[in-house]
Design a protein around this motif. Structure first.
Motif, PDB file in Angstrom:
ATOM      1  N   THR A  34       0.826  -1.202   0.000  1.00 51.54           N
ATOM      2  CA  THR A  34       0.000   0.000   0.000  1.00 51.54           C
ATOM      3  C   THR A  34       0.863   1.255   0.000  1.00 51.54           C
ATOM      4  OG1 THR A  34      -1.832  -1.107   1.116  1.00 51.54           O
ATOM      5  CG2 THR A  34      -1.730   1.294   1.309  1.00 51.54           C
ATOM      6  N   VAL A  35       1.946   1.232   0.778  1.00 46.41           N
ATOM      7  CA  VAL A  35       2.872   2.373   0.793  1.00 46.41           C
ATOM      8  C   VAL A  35       3.434   2.606  -0.602  1.00 46.41           C
ATOM      9  CG1 VAL A  35       5.062   3.221   1.691  1.00 46.41           C
ATOM     10  CG2 VAL A  35       3.456   2.074   3.227  1.00 46.41           C
ATOM     11  N   GLY A  36       3.836   1.505  -1.269  1.00 49.22           N
ATOM     12  CA  GLY A  36       4.355   1.620  -2.627  1.00 49.22           C
ATOM     13  C   GLY A  36       3.316   2.176  -3.595  1.00 49.22           C
ATOM     14  N   LEU A  37       2.063   1.761  -3.422  1.00 48.77           N
ATOM     15  CA  LEU A  37       1.002   2.244  -4.306  1.00 48.77           C
ATOM     16  C   LEU A  37       0.749   3.737  -4.109  1.00 48.77           C
ATOM     17  CD1 LEU A  37      -1.558  -0.714  -4.068  1.00 48.77           C
ATOM     18  CD2 LEU A  37      -0.145  -0.095  -6.032  1.00 48.77           C
ATOM     19  N   PHE A  38       0.847   4.211  -2.871  1.00 50.50           N
ATOM     20  CA  PHE A  38       0.686   5.642  -2.624  1.00 50.50           C
ATOM     21  C   PHE A  38       1.768   6.453  -3.331  1.00 50.50           C
ATOM     22  CE2 PHE A  38      -2.234   5.003   1.091  1.00 50.50           C
ATOM     23  CZ  PHE A  38      -3.179   5.947   0.715  1.00 50.50           C
ATOM     24  N   LEU A  39       2.959   5.880  -3.447  1.00 51.88           N
ATOM     25  CA  LEU A  39       4.050   6.565  -4.137  1.00 51.88           C
ATOM     26  C   LEU A  39       3.776   6.681  -5.632  1.00 51.88           C
ATOM     27  CD1 LEU A  39       7.132   4.938  -2.343  1.00 51.88           C
ATOM     28  CD2 LEU A  39       6.134   7.202  -1.934  1.00 51.88           C
ATOM     29  N   VAL A  40       2.976   5.767  -6.152  1.00 48.86           N
ATOM     30  CA  VAL A  40       2.631   5.789  -7.576  1.00 48.86           C
ATOM     31  C   VAL A  40       1.461   6.727  -7.835  1.00 48.86           C
ATOM     32  CG1 VAL A  40       1.844   4.400  -9.539  1.00 48.86           C
ATOM     33  CG2 VAL A  40       3.500   3.445  -7.913  1.00 48.86           C
ATOM     34  N   ALA A  41       0.367   6.516  -7.063  1.00 49.88           N
ATOM     35  CA  ALA A  41      -0.825   7.346  -7.221  1.00 49.88           C
ATOM     36  C   ALA A  41      -1.697   7.177  -5.987  1.00 49.88           C
ATOM     37  CB  ALA A  41      -1.600   6.953  -8.484  1.00 49.88           C
ATOM     38  N   GLY A  48      -5.132   0.035  -2.023  1.00 49.02           N
ATOM     39  CA  GLY A  48      -4.289  -0.794  -1.171  1.00 49.02           C
ATOM     40  C   GLY A  48      -4.744  -0.799   0.273  1.00 49.02           C
ATOM     41  N   VAL A  49      -5.213   0.349   0.761  1.00 49.07           N
ATOM     42  CA  VAL A  49      -5.742   0.427   2.127  1.00 49.07           C
ATOM     43  C   VAL A  49      -6.936  -0.506   2.280  1.00 49.07           C
ATOM     44  CG1 VAL A  49      -6.930   1.911   3.787  1.00 49.07           C
ATOM     45  CG2 VAL A  49      -4.914   2.764   2.587  1.00 49.07           C
TER      46      VAL A  49
END
Length: 238
Positions: A34-41, A48-49
């Motif tokens: 989820t952290v990685g997905l936030f970095l993308v968009a 992810g959350v």
């Protein structure tokens, strides 16, 4: 404790259940992703959350209140009764090759997947068999799919089998018990990831008290009852 705070805690416990230790690393993996997905968009991050919350929910391990009446056989899993039919228990368990009443409980990915002992007894065998991963809702899943069976010897000498069956999505059967262990009714003995089925093979002449389509609660819903009067009589004869 003030009544308002106690009410708030009771309300919170209704929605937030304890998580089984088996789920910790999976929730950690989902959270890291989820952290990685936030970095993308940000929109991907919020997806992810949602998936992380679902993963926590999947591995929930709520408290259950098991009936204490002697001879009660309870559901080993949350889910829906998908089949009730005569069938021969898995050969690897070493039981007699005569058909017994089999009750199948199908677990979706939204059900609690902690499995509980249907009744008290001593484990006489635990047998794993690799296999396919067809949908656990199908009849052939009992014979074709990967499975892990547990045979229990009950107080009156009868045998009961409970079989964990992998499904289309499930790829991992976990069993916490071994031959020689003793279980009480409702004790946790395993779980399956992520969506699957459990079969219970009732002792001879024990009739099911549930119907196809009925919703089950592991450790609480009564599947069947032993004839305790007949059992006591058999023990007296011995």
């Amino acid at each position: 404790m003030p009544a308002s705070r106690k009410d708030a805690l009771n309300l919170l416990s209704t929605f937030i259940k304890p998580m089984h230790p088996e789920g910790k690393r999976f929730v950690a993996i989902f959270a890291a992703g989820t952290v990685g997905l936030f970095l993308v968009a940000s929109v991907l991050g919020w997806i992810g959350v949602g998936l992380t919350i679902w993963c926590y929910y999947f591995f929930r391990d709520p408290h259950r209140v098991t009936p204490t009446r002697p001879g009660v056989i309870v559901s080993p899993a949350d889910g829906i009764v998908s089949l009730i039919e005569p069938a021969v228990p898995p050969a690897e368990l070493g039981m007699a090759d005569t058909p017994l009443t089999r009750i199948s409980v199908f677990m979706s990915v939204f059900d609690c997947h902690v499995n509980r002992s249907p009744i008290a007894g001593e484990i006489t065998s635990v047998a794993y068999r690799p296999g396919k991963f067809v949908s656990a809702s199908l009849d052939k899943a009992s014979t074709d799919n990967e499975r892990n069976g547990v045979c229990l010897r009950l107080a009156g000498g009868q045998e009961l089998a409970v079989v964990q069956i992998a499904g289309l999505v499930a790829r991992r059967i976990v069993c916490f018990v071994k031959q020689g262990d003793r279980l009480s009714t409702g004790d946790r003995f395993g779980l399956i990831r992520f969506g699957s089925r459990l079969d219970v093979y009732l002792p001879p002449d024990v009739a099911p008290l549930v119907a196809v389509g009925q919703t089950m609660i592991a450790g609480e819903t009564v599947l069947a009852e032993l004839d305790m009067a007949g059992t006591e009589g058999a023990d007296a004869d011995e």
